[in-house]
Design an enzyme around this catalytic site. Structure first.
Site, PDB file in Angstrom:
ATOM      1  N   LEU A  54      43.691  36.697  93.109  1.00 24.70           N
ATOM      2  CA  LEU A  54      43.493  38.142  93.087  1.00 24.70           C
ATOM      3  C   LEU A  54      44.054  38.822  94.328  1.00 24.70           C
ATOM      4  CD1 LEU A  54      39.806  38.366  91.778  1.00 24.70           C
ATOM      5  CD2 LEU A  54      41.905  38.823  90.493  1.00 24.70           C
ATOM      6  N   LYS A  76      35.867  34.078  97.135  1.00 25.49           N
ATOM      7  CA  LYS A  76      36.544  34.249  98.419  1.00 25.49           C
ATOM      8  C   LYS A  76      36.522  32.897  99.128  1.00 25.49           C
ATOM      9  CE  LYS A  76      36.050  37.051 102.660  1.00 25.49           C
ATOM     10  NZ  LYS A  76      35.245  38.139 103.249  1.00 25.49           N
ATOM     11  N   ASP A 173      34.600  47.246 109.624  1.00 22.35           N
ATOM     12  CA  ASP A 173      35.936  46.992 109.076  1.00 22.35           C
ATOM     13  C   ASP A 173      36.117  47.738 107.759  1.00 22.35           C
ATOM     14  OD1 ASP A 173      38.488  45.952 109.141  1.00 22.35           O
ATOM     15  OD2 ASP A 173      37.941  44.056 108.196  1.00 22.35           O
TER      16      ASP A 173
END
Length: 370
Positions: A54, A76, A173
């Site tokens: 992805l 992830k 972030d």
């Protein structure tokens, strides 16, 4: 410490059934997050096939997967060379497992096995905001109403982190690639590896390890390692201006030495040419002057969020009021923060007529901590 012992130690720290002490809280609680087997994740992703990929970042690669029960997931997988190490992995598990909000991505589980560290999220069909905003074909689907709704959703998620969750969370972030979109284009803030918990009586903290992404970092954080909720507000302001303009933020100057997003927005705002920075795609789709007024108001809000001094920036609660009310009077924005060293077009700044301008002397090697 050998690898097996190290993995066992890490598992003991993130296993959900174990008790742990919460920072800033006198209670201990259970983390209710399942540990998943490596084999199950490998099967779900077709052994981490490139066709299931992805996206990719400094942390490693994200894969799409499908569990045996048919549930779609995003995995992830942290690279062994990742800038995000064990501390960031544990940090994300500990934080996001406790956060529940429609505008935050949901963490379903984690895997610590065979030298691997993986986080398993809900799969979001429309991927990240940047894959739409900066793609020539997809961006045409982002009309103004949809962009405005996305901006509002991000603001609500950030307000929850800063004020309404059980813990005060500083994301550190926030950027377009960390905003994911579900099948209904509802935005969800993701990637809490760099996030930090604040006590309710804390207003700011300091770190020697500056992490984040160039173009979104507030000057006080990039220069001095000082972060607070106002650091996130700065990032939100940059993100809002990106949504409006369809252009990436790279600081004040881009790689060719020309004025970049913040510089262009500020210059046009001072010259009363705010419409010049709006993405032409949404200008073409507007059918009323009311919407134009709404967009200009959002540019105004974005500039308030990226002011150089943290104390001048509004809190997210105020930002939500500004976004939701056309009648609320907005203060005039002050000089934005231009987080970059002196560039070849420094003379352009003198034309802006702002005596309060101060240059933040930051080199790319210091602030680009991706």
């Amino acid at each position: 410490m050998d690898q097996v012992t190290s993995q066992d130690s890490l598992m003991n720290e993130v296993v959900i059934s174990s008790k742990r002490h919460l920072s800033g809280d006198m209670k201990t609680e259970d983390l209710e997050l399942p540990l998943m087997d490596f084999e199950a994740i490998a099967t779900a992703t077709h052994n981490f096939s490139s066709t299931n990929k992805l996206g990719q970042g400094g942390f490693g690669i994200v894969y799409k997967g499908r569990l045996l029960d048919g549930k779609e997931i995003a995995v992830k997988r942290l690279s062994k060379m990742s800038l995000q190490g064990t501390d960031e992995f544990k940090n994300e598990v500990r934080l996001i497992a406790r956060l529940q909000h429609i505008n935050l991505v949901r963490l379903l589980g984690c895997c610590v096995d065979k030298g691997e560290k993986m986080l398993i999220y809900e799969y979001l069909e429309n991927l990240s905001l940047d894959s739409h905003l900066f793609d020539k074909s997809r961006r045409s689907n982002l009309n103004w109403q949809l962009r405005f709704d996305i901006a509002n959703g991000i603001a609500r998620g950030l307000l929850y982190l800063h004020q309404d969750s059980r813990f005060r969370i500083i994301h550190r972030d926030l950027k377009v690639s960390n905003i994911l979109l579900d099948k209904n284009m509802i935005p969800k803030i993701s990637d809490f590896g760099m996030a930090r918990i604040f006590r309710r009586d804390e207003t700011e903290a300091n770190t020697r390890k500056v992490v984040g992404t160039y173009g979104y970092m507030s000057p006080e954080y990039a220069m001095n390692g000082i972060f607070s909720v106002k650091s996130d507000v700065f990032s939100f302001g940059v993100l809002l201006l990106e949504i409006i303009s369809g252009k990436r933020s790279t600081g004040f100057y881009n790689s060719s030495g020309d004025l970049s997003l913040l510089g262009c927005v500020w210059r046009n705002w001072k010259e009363r040419k705010g419409l010049d920075i709006i993405d032409p795609i949404i200008i073409d789709s507007l059918s009323s002057t009311f919407k134009t007024h709404e967009i200009l108001r959002c540019i105004h809000i974005g500039l308030l969020c990226v002011q150089e001094r943290a104390e001048d920036r509004p809190a997210m609660s105020s930002v939500m009021v500004m976004l939701g009310s056309e009648t609320t009077t907005l203060p005039e924005p002050k000089q934005p923060a231009f987080c970059v060293g002196r560039g070849p077009l420094e003379a352009e700044l003198s034309k802006l007529g702002d005596d309060e301008w101060t240059v933040n002397q930051i080199t790319l090697s210091v602030i680009d901590a991706r």
